[in-house]
Design a protein around this motif. Sequence first.
Motif, PDB file in Angstrom:
ATOM      1  N   VAL A 186      17.691 -37.397 -13.578  1.00 15.62           N
ATOM      2  CA  VAL A 186      17.975 -36.912 -14.933  1.00 15.62           C
ATOM      3  C   VAL A 186      18.968 -35.760 -14.894  1.00 15.62           C
ATOM      4  N   VAL A 187      18.749 -34.820 -13.989  1.00 17.15           N
ATOM      5  CA  VAL A 187      19.642 -33.664 -13.874  1.00 17.15           C
ATOM      6  C   VAL A 187      21.050 -34.104 -13.488  1.00 17.15           C
ATOM      7  N   ARG A 188      21.158 -35.022 -12.543  1.00 17.93           N
ATOM      8  CA  ARG A 188      22.477 -35.482 -12.102  1.00 17.93           C
ATOM      9  C   ARG A 188      23.227 -36.205 -13.226  1.00 17.93           C
ATOM     10  N   GLN A 189      22.493 -36.923 -14.084  1.00 18.01           N
ATOM     11  CA  GLN A 189      23.151 -37.553 -15.233  1.00 18.01           C
ATOM     12  C   GLN A 189      23.771 -36.497 -16.138  1.00 18.01           C
ATOM     13  N   ALA A 190      23.004 -35.452 -16.428  1.00 15.90           N
ATOM     14  CA  ALA A 190      23.500 -34.390 -17.298  1.00 15.90           C
ATOM     15  C   ALA A 190      24.670 -33.655 -16.661  1.00 15.90           C
ATOM     16  N   VAL A 191      24.562 -33.365 -15.351  1.00 14.91           N
ATOM     17  CA  VAL A 191      25.630 -32.652 -14.647  1.00 14.91           C
ATOM     18  C   VAL A 191      26.907 -33.481 -14.618  1.00 14.91           C
ATOM     19  N   ARG A 192      26.755 -34.784 -14.435  1.00 15.75           N
ATOM     20  CA  ARG A 192      27.927 -35.668 -14.387  1.00 15.75           C
ATOM     21  C   ARG A 192      28.730 -35.582 -15.683  1.00 15.75           C
ATOM     22  N   SER A 216       8.381 -38.656 -19.170  1.00 13.84           N
ATOM     23  CA  SER A 216       9.159 -38.131 -20.284  1.00 13.84           C
ATOM     24  C   SER A 216      10.084 -39.231 -20.805  1.00 13.84           C
ATOM     25  N   ASP A 217      10.986 -38.858 -21.714  1.00 12.18           N
ATOM     26  CA  ASP A 217      11.988 -39.781 -22.236  1.00 12.18           C
ATOM     27  C   ASP A 217      13.334 -39.430 -21.608  1.00 12.18           C
ATOM     28  N   GLU A 218      13.933 -40.367 -20.925  1.00 15.51           N
ATOM     29  CA  GLU A 218      15.154 -40.103 -20.162  1.00 15.51           C
ATOM     30  C   GLU A 218      16.307 -39.658 -21.048  1.00 15.51           C
ATOM     31  N   LYS A 219      16.566 -40.390 -22.124  1.00 21.42           N
ATOM     32  CA  LYS A 219      17.717 -40.083 -22.973  1.00 21.42           C
ATOM     33  C   LYS A 219      17.619 -38.686 -23.578  1.00 21.42           C
ATOM     34  N   TRP A 220      16.444 -38.354 -24.113  1.00 25.49           N
ATOM     35  CA  TRP A 220      16.295 -37.058 -24.771  1.00 25.49           C
ATOM     36  C   TRP A 220      16.268 -35.920 -23.762  1.00 25.49           C
ATOM     37  N   LEU A 221      15.699 -36.149 -22.588  1.00 21.91           N
ATOM     38  CA  LEU A 221      15.661 -35.099 -21.572  1.00 21.91           C
ATOM     39  C   LEU A 221      17.064 -34.820 -21.035  1.00 21.91           C
ATOM     40  N   VAL A 222      17.864 -35.863 -20.869  1.00 21.82           N
ATOM     41  CA  VAL A 222      19.261 -35.669 -20.453  1.00 21.82           C
ATOM     42  C   VAL A 222      20.016 -34.864 -21.499  1.00 21.82           C
ATOM     43  N   PHE A 223      19.764 -35.159 -22.767  1.00 21.25           N
ATOM     44  CA  PHE A 223      20.436 -34.408 -23.842  1.00 21.25           C
ATOM     45  C   PHE A 223      20.070 -32.927 -23.774  1.00 21.25           C
ATOM     46  N   VAL A 224      18.787 -32.617 -23.579  1.00 21.25           N
ATOM     47  CA  VAL A 224      18.341 -31.223 -23.535  1.00 21.25           C
ATOM     48  C   VAL A 224      18.999 -30.480 -22.370  1.00 21.25           C
ATOM     49  N   ILE A 225      18.968 -31.074 -21.199  1.00 17.03           N
ATOM     50  CA  ILE A 225      19.576 -30.414 -20.034  1.00 17.03           C
ATOM     51  C   ILE A 225      21.075 -30.255 -20.247  1.00 17.03           C
ATOM     52  N   ILE A 243      20.358 -24.961 -10.825  1.00 17.72           N
ATOM     53  CA  ILE A 243      19.292 -25.808 -11.372  1.00 17.72           C
ATOM     54  C   ILE A 243      18.307 -26.075 -10.236  1.00 17.72           C
ATOM     55  N   TYR A 244      17.050 -25.713 -10.437  1.00 18.82           N
ATOM     56  CA  TYR A 244      16.074 -25.864  -9.367  1.00 18.82           C
ATOM     57  C   TYR A 244      14.665 -25.942  -9.966  1.00 18.82           C
ATOM     58  N   MET A 245      13.699 -26.282  -9.125  1.00 22.02           N
ATOM     59  CA  MET A 245      12.297 -26.329  -9.532  1.00 22.02           C
ATOM     60  C   MET A 245      11.657 -24.997  -9.174  1.00 22.02           C
ATOM     61  N   GLN A 246      11.119 -24.312 -10.150  1.00 27.17           N
ATOM     62  CA  GLN A 246      10.479 -23.025  -9.912  1.00 27.17           C
ATOM     63  C   GLN A 246       9.052 -23.220  -9.392  1.00 27.17           C
ATOM     64  N   ALA A 247       8.391 -24.229  -9.899  1.00 22.18           N
ATOM     65  CA  ALA A 247       7.050 -24.589  -9.454  1.00 22.18           C
ATOM     66  C   ALA A 247       6.911 -26.090  -9.674  1.00 22.18           C
ATOM     67  N   GLU A 248       5.738 -26.605  -9.452  1.00 20.06           N
ATOM     68  CA  GLU A 248       5.539 -28.038  -9.638  1.00 20.06           C
ATOM     69  C   GLU A 248       5.819 -28.428 -11.090  1.00 20.06           C
ATOM     70  N   LYS A 249       6.794 -29.304 -11.275  1.00 22.18           N
ATOM     71  CA  LYS A 249       7.179 -29.824 -12.592  1.00 22.18           C
ATOM     72  C   LYS A 249       7.650 -28.733 -13.547  1.00 22.18           C
ATOM     73  N   THR A 250       8.238 -27.678 -13.020  1.00 26.72           N
ATOM     74  CA  THR A 250       8.831 -26.620 -13.850  1.00 26.72           C
ATOM     75  C   THR A 250      10.299 -26.486 -13.483  1.00 26.72           C
ATOM     76  N   LEU A 251      11.175 -26.932 -14.362  1.00 29.99           N
ATOM     77  CA  LEU A 251      12.615 -26.966 -14.107  1.00 29.99           C
ATOM     78  C   LEU A 251      13.266 -25.706 -14.657  1.00 29.99           C
ATOM     79  N   VAL A 252      14.209 -25.164 -13.889  1.00 28.09           N
ATOM     80  CA  VAL A 252      14.909 -23.940 -14.288  1.00 28.09           C
ATOM     81  C   VAL A 252      16.411 -24.186 -14.306  1.00 28.09           C
ATOM     82  N   VAL A 253      17.060 -23.745 -15.379  1.00 24.77           N
ATOM     83  CA  VAL A 253      18.531 -23.725 -15.461  1.00 24.77           C
ATOM     84  C   VAL A 253      18.927 -22.265 -15.606  1.00 24.77           C
ATOM     85  N   GLN A 254      19.584 -21.736 -14.587  1.00 25.33           N
ATOM     86  CA  GLN A 254      19.885 -20.310 -14.554  1.00 25.33           C
ATOM     87  C   GLN A 254      21.379 -20.081 -14.389  1.00 25.33           C
TER      88      GLN A 254
END
Length: 322
Positions: A186-192, A216-225, A243-254
Amino acid sequence: MGLSYVKDKRKPLFFSGLCSLIMAAVYGLYGVSWEPFLYGWVLCLAAGAAVMAVDFSGYRRRHENMLRMRREAAGRIYEFPRPRSLEERDYIELLERVWEEREDFQMAIRQERKETIDYFTLWMHQVKTPIAAMRLMLQEQDTGRSQKLQAELFKTEQYVEMALTYLKLGDSGTDYVFQKLSVEDVVRQAVRNYASLFVLKKIKLELGKLDCEVVSDEKWLVFVIGQLLSNALKYTREGSISIYMQAEKTLVVQDTGIGIAPQDLPRIWEKGFTGYNGRRNVHATGIGLYLCRRILKGLSHNISIESQPGEGTKVIIDLNSG
């Protein structure tokens, strides 16, 4: 409720008391023995108390029915208590008439909204055609100017996509499709989608370990990221975006951008709020973070932001639920 009942019945109670005083005055003026008067008065008082008890029971029952109907006001009004007078019947007929007019008005509003959404949805899909054509023409010219124009064209397309997303969210039938997803994919789709802007702005992208699966929903999650990356790129002049995982299933964009003023943090999720940074940046719409939070709420995910002016912004997406 007892006080309300007494207040509502104050006129007949006052009239009954006045009649008792008049009768007492008549008995006193004629010198009649008080014993029959008091006996009759006690009998009337007892009968009146019994009648009032029955009447109060019906009064309380009607009140409880009205409270129930008020709680269920989202549905159609029905099962009114049976009118006990011409005045009550007139009130019920008036309420039913007002309700019918409200229903007709809401139906007209829904129809008008549907037509507006259909028109703008069609327009947004149509405008994508010339945008795609312009992109193809610019790709034929590999110059610095054409790259900048492609970047601006990409922003235009993102604004169109944002408007289309806003319209879709206003529809009760939002097309969420939940499935197990790889966070890295999902992250790579958004980054691309934003790769050209990273190159143009010379911003470094740092991807941490993202080997995690969520529902989750792929399309909407890609839009958010994508929106979070757009904001990070907009307010980061130099440095990096991580972009990294801070904890289990916790995504961070910094990012290492200009950050957010403390007084603006409580209001960044409001629709149309741009804050201090938005006033400095005339291209800010104040809609991106609003959409992100609304989408993630629909996906049963949570989002929060930590930021300090001059020290960058950290967006945390909790993907545990969902």
